[in-house]
Write a protein that holds these residues in place. Sequence first.
Motif, PDB file in Angstrom:
ATOM      1  N   LEU A 192       0.825  -1.183  -0.024  1.00 58.63           N
ATOM      2  CA  LEU A 192       0.037   0.082   0.085  1.00 58.63           C
ATOM      3  C   LEU A 192       0.992   1.103  -0.023  1.00 58.63           C
ATOM      4  CD1 LEU A 192      -3.196   0.593   0.271  1.00 58.63           C
ATOM      5  CD2 LEU A 192      -2.692   0.731   2.643  1.00 58.63           C
ATOM      6  N   LEU A 193       0.612   1.938  -0.812  1.00 59.01           N
ATOM      7  CA  LEU A 193       1.385   3.485  -0.906  1.00 59.01           C
ATOM      8  C   LEU A 193       0.783   4.565   0.326  1.00 59.01           C
ATOM      9  CD1 LEU A 193       1.399   4.337  -4.591  1.00 59.01           C
ATOM     10  CD2 LEU A 193       3.103   3.168  -3.230  1.00 59.01           C
ATOM     11  N   LYS A 194       1.839   4.917   0.923  1.00 59.21           N
ATOM     12  CA  LYS A 194       1.593   5.849   2.228  1.00 59.21           C
ATOM     13  C   LYS A 194       2.071   7.261   2.007  1.00 59.21           C
ATOM     14  CE  LYS A 194       1.034   1.762   5.176  1.00 59.21           C
ATOM     15  NZ  LYS A 194       1.345   1.123   6.347  1.00 59.21           N
ATOM     16  N   LYS A 195       1.567   8.101   2.458  1.00 57.39           N
ATOM     17  CA  LYS A 195       2.255   9.556   2.760  1.00 57.39           C
ATOM     18  C   LYS A 195       3.651   9.379   3.326  1.00 57.39           C
ATOM     19  CE  LYS A 195       2.026  14.042   4.842  1.00 57.39           C
ATOM     20  NZ  LYS A 195       1.050  14.914   5.629  1.00 57.39           N
ATOM     21  N   GLY A 196       4.799   9.906   2.804  1.00 55.21           N
ATOM     22  CA  GLY A 196       6.150   9.838   3.250  1.00 55.21           C
ATOM     23  C   GLY A 196       7.142   8.949   2.579  1.00 55.21           C
ATOM     24  N   MET A 197       6.596   8.082   1.636  1.00 52.87           N
ATOM     25  CA  MET A 197       7.247   7.213   0.798  1.00 52.87           C
ATOM     26  C   MET A 197       7.743   7.948  -0.340  1.00 52.87           C
ATOM     27  SD  MET A 197       4.725   3.753   0.715  1.00 52.87           S
ATOM     28  CE  MET A 197       6.011   3.007  -0.727  1.00 52.87           C
ATOM     29  N   THR A 198       9.048   7.486  -0.663  1.00 55.23           N
ATOM     30  CA  THR A 198       9.969   8.351  -1.675  1.00 55.23           C
ATOM     31  C   THR A 198      10.384   7.139  -2.520  1.00 55.23           C
ATOM     32  OG1 THR A 198      11.701   8.471  -0.243  1.00 55.23           O
ATOM     33  CG2 THR A 198      10.368  10.560  -0.570  1.00 55.23           C
ATOM     34  N   ILE A 199      10.136   7.236  -3.991  1.00 55.97           N
ATOM     35  CA  ILE A 199      10.167   6.266  -4.767  1.00 55.97           C
ATOM     36  C   ILE A 199      10.765   6.943  -6.177  1.00 55.97           C
ATOM     37  CG2 ILE A 199       8.549   4.557  -3.833  1.00 55.97           C
ATOM     38  CD1 ILE A 199       6.484   5.535  -5.769  1.00 55.97           C
ATOM     39  N   ALA A 200      11.514   6.100  -6.845  1.00 56.95           N
ATOM     40  CA  ALA A 200      11.706   6.497  -8.044  1.00 56.95           C
ATOM     41  C   ALA A 200      11.330   5.755  -9.114  1.00 56.95           C
ATOM     42  CB  ALA A 200      13.560   6.506  -8.283  1.00 56.95           C
ATOM     43  N   LEU A 201      10.656   6.499 -10.033  1.00 60.21           N
ATOM     44  CA  LEU A 201       9.736   5.405 -11.147  1.00 60.21           C
ATOM     45  C   LEU A 201      10.464   5.829 -12.194  1.00 60.21           C
ATOM     46  CD1 LEU A 201       5.935   6.671 -10.591  1.00 60.21           C
ATOM     47  CD2 LEU A 201       7.341   4.631  -9.528  1.00 60.21           C
ATOM     48  N   GLU A 202      10.746   4.589 -13.151  1.00 60.39           N
ATOM     49  CA  GLU A 202      11.754   4.862 -14.458  1.00 60.39           C
ATOM     50  C   GLU A 202      11.434   3.781 -15.353  1.00 60.39           C
ATOM     51  OE1 GLU A 202      15.798   3.833 -13.881  1.00 60.39           O
ATOM     52  OE2 GLU A 202      15.349   3.169 -11.737  1.00 60.39           O
ATOM     53  N   PRO A 203      10.354   4.102 -16.129  1.00 62.25           N
ATOM     54  CA  PRO A 203      10.073   3.174 -17.350  1.00 62.25           C
ATOM     55  C   PRO A 203      11.168   3.273 -18.406  1.00 62.25           C
ATOM     56  CG  PRO A 203       8.625   5.163 -17.554  1.00 62.25           C
ATOM     57  CD  PRO A 203       9.557   5.265 -16.026  1.00 62.25           C
ATOM     58  N   ASN A 234      11.815  10.008 -12.669  1.00 61.77           N
ATOM     59  CA  ASN A 234      11.729  10.942 -11.849  1.00 61.77           C
ATOM     60  C   ASN A 234      11.569  10.426 -10.261  1.00 61.77           C
ATOM     61  OD1 ASN A 234      11.780  13.662 -12.624  1.00 61.77           O
ATOM     62  ND2 ASN A 234       9.822  13.372 -13.722  1.00 61.77           N
ATOM     63  N   THR A 235      12.371  11.077  -9.300  1.00 66.31           N
ATOM     64  CA  THR A 235      11.932  10.658  -7.794  1.00 66.31           C
ATOM     65  C   THR A 235      10.741  11.515  -7.410  1.00 66.31           C
ATOM     66  OG1 THR A 235      14.437  10.576  -7.467  1.00 66.31           O
ATOM     67  CG2 THR A 235      12.912  10.866  -5.440  1.00 66.31           C
ATOM     68  N   ILE A 236       9.687  10.851  -6.813  1.00 65.11           N
ATOM     69  CA  ILE A 236       8.585  11.334  -6.298  1.00 65.11           C
ATOM     70  C   ILE A 236       8.374  11.133  -4.680  1.00 65.11           C
ATOM     71  CG2 ILE A 236       7.703  11.165  -8.568  1.00 65.11           C
ATOM     72  CD1 ILE A 236       5.746   9.067  -7.400  1.00 65.11           C
ATOM     73  N   ALA A 237       7.451  11.877  -4.084  1.00 62.55           N
ATOM     74  CA  ALA A 237       7.105  11.776  -2.799  1.00 62.55           C
ATOM     75  C   ALA A 237       5.580  11.424  -2.662  1.00 62.55           C
ATOM     76  CB  ALA A 237       7.565  12.754  -1.831  1.00 62.55           C
ATOM     77  N   ILE A 238       5.111  10.555  -1.996  1.00 62.56           N
ATOM     78  CA  ILE A 238       3.839  10.169  -1.679  1.00 62.56           C
ATOM     79  C   ILE A 238       3.144  11.229  -0.690  1.00 62.56           C
ATOM     80  CG2 ILE A 238       1.834   8.690  -1.251  1.00 62.56           C
ATOM     81  CD1 ILE A 238       3.791   7.780  -3.942  1.00 62.56           C
ATOM     82  N   THR A 239       2.052  11.883  -0.882  1.00 62.56           N
ATOM     83  CA  THR A 239       1.719  12.986  -0.249  1.00 62.56           C
ATOM     84  C   THR A 239       0.101  12.692  -0.052  1.00 62.56           C
ATOM     85  OG1 THR A 239       0.706  14.279  -1.933  1.00 62.56           O
ATOM     86  CG2 THR A 239       3.117  14.660  -1.282  1.00 62.56           C
ATOM     87  N   ASP A 240      -0.609  13.526   0.647  1.00 67.56           N
ATOM     88  CA  ASP A 240      -1.876  13.320   1.092  1.00 67.56           C
ATOM     89  C   ASP A 240      -2.619  13.307  -0.088  1.00 67.56           C
ATOM     90  OD1 ASP A 240      -1.680  12.869   3.847  1.00 67.56           O
ATOM     91  OD2 ASP A 240      -1.739  14.932   4.310  1.00 67.56           O
ATOM     92  N   ALA A 241      -2.159  13.941  -1.117  1.00 67.01           N
ATOM     93  CA  ALA A 241      -2.965  14.320  -2.424  1.00 67.01           C
ATOM     94  C   ALA A 241      -2.363  13.840  -3.668  1.00 67.01           C
ATOM     95  CB  ALA A 241      -3.443  15.531  -2.362  1.00 67.01           C
ATOM     96  N   GLU A 242      -1.808  14.915  -4.501  1.00 65.87           N
ATOM     97  CA  GLU A 242      -1.151  14.421  -5.829  1.00 65.87           C
ATOM     98  C   GLU A 242       0.369  14.133  -5.225  1.00 65.87           C
ATOM     99  OE1 GLU A 242      -1.452  17.320  -8.636  1.00 65.87           O
ATOM    100  OE2 GLU A 242      -3.460  17.181  -9.014  1.00 65.87           O
ATOM    101  N   PRO A 243       1.037  13.264  -5.874  1.00 67.81           N
ATOM    102  CA  PRO A 243       2.612  13.130  -5.527  1.00 67.81           C
ATOM    103  C   PRO A 243       3.196  14.261  -5.909  1.00 67.81           C
ATOM    104  CG  PRO A 243       1.880  11.849  -7.572  1.00 67.81           C
ATOM    105  CD  PRO A 243       0.509  12.455  -7.245  1.00 67.81           C
ATOM    106  N   GLN A 244       4.458  14.564  -5.104  1.00 69.82           N
ATOM    107  CA  GLN A 244       5.264  15.401  -5.500  1.00 69.82           C
ATOM    108  C   GLN A 244       6.451  14.957  -6.277  1.00 69.82           C
ATOM    109  OE1 GLN A 244       7.014  17.987  -2.188  1.00 69.82           O
ATOM    110  NE2 GLN A 244       5.355  17.720  -1.131  1.00 69.82           N
ATOM    111  N   VAL A 245       6.695  15.736  -7.318  1.00 71.08           N
ATOM    112  CA  VAL A 245       8.040  15.406  -8.007  1.00 71.08           C
ATOM    113  C   VAL A 245       9.236  15.986  -7.349  1.00 71.08           C
ATOM    114  CG1 VAL A 245       8.978  15.367 -10.431  1.00 71.08           C
ATOM    115  CG2 VAL A 245       6.833  14.900 -10.251  1.00 71.08           C
ATOM    116  N   LEU A 246      10.157  15.330  -6.956  1.00 71.91           N
ATOM    117  CA  LEU A 246      11.363  15.987  -6.349  1.00 71.91           C
ATOM    118  C   LEU A 246      12.379  16.288  -7.178  1.00 71.91           C
ATOM    119  CD1 LEU A 246      11.293  13.620  -2.947  1.00 71.91           C
ATOM    120  CD2 LEU A 246      10.100  15.834  -3.223  1.00 71.91           C
ATOM    121  N   THR A 247      12.338  15.685  -8.308  1.00 65.82           N
ATOM    122  CA  THR A 247      13.479  16.149  -9.236  1.00 65.82           C
ATOM    123  C   THR A 247      12.852  17.093 -10.224  1.00 65.82           C
ATOM    124  OG1 THR A 247      12.855  13.756 -10.211  1.00 65.82           O
ATOM    125  CG2 THR A 247      14.992  14.131  -8.958  1.00 65.82           C
TER     126      THR A 247
END
Length: 249
Positions: A192-203, A234-247
């Motif tokens: 399950l995705l939760k607020k505060g998770m930081t992940i790198a998605l890379e197709p 991109n590296t992103i952070a899961i938030t309460d709403a839309e994900p934040q793109v950190l890069t």
Amino acid sequence: MGIIIKSEREIAIMRQAGKVVATVLGILSEKIKPGMKTRELDAIAAREVIRLGARPSFKGYQGFPASLCVSVNDEVVHGIPGERVLDEGDIVSLDFGAIYDGFQGDAAVTVGVGEISPQAKKLMKTTEGALQAGINAARPGARLGDVSSAIQNYTESRGYSIVREYTGHGIGRKMHEEPQIPNFGLPGTGPLLKKGMTIALEPMVNVGGWETRVGSNHWTVSTADGSLSAHFENTIAITDAEPQVLTAL
């Protein structure tokens, strides 16, 4: 170790690391040109990351010899910069990571060298779209499989294949943390995705089949059939709403 939840302060530091990565990739994208050697791109990246107050993530990581991954045409990922000369019409995947105040940022773009073919432009646009599809699916309460499935469906519905042997990943104080994030999968499955998770998605998307091979240098991954490949991350952070793109700049 399980999935690490980051505090707001830690995510703020990761955003600074991400800005360094985005800045370096922006500079490289502007400077790339026909006749340039791939090692020149690495030298620019190494110089700029230090100027920006960070240090490169990849240099020395598991023995990788450069600060930047440079993968050309049928090369998918982990290309080692060297004496190769870039030609008009090449497409080049630039993968770069930076460490700032103990935290990591990681991103990749694929850029054209001079004028590129319509086929290459369409591949790059599709890969960037697949990344955005994954980001859009990364909401709190969703499952990791929802993200993987979104990337796969976007890619395959447009007639391309998604690389399966290499994945996205969790990221934070380490370049690779839990979870692994395949670019294919079933919705409704996985953590399950939760607020505060930081992940790198890379197709990584291929014109031909999804299979790959590793070159004689034991690093550079290419398409098994020699077809073109593109890579966006991109590296992103899961938030309460839309994900934040950190890069992002």
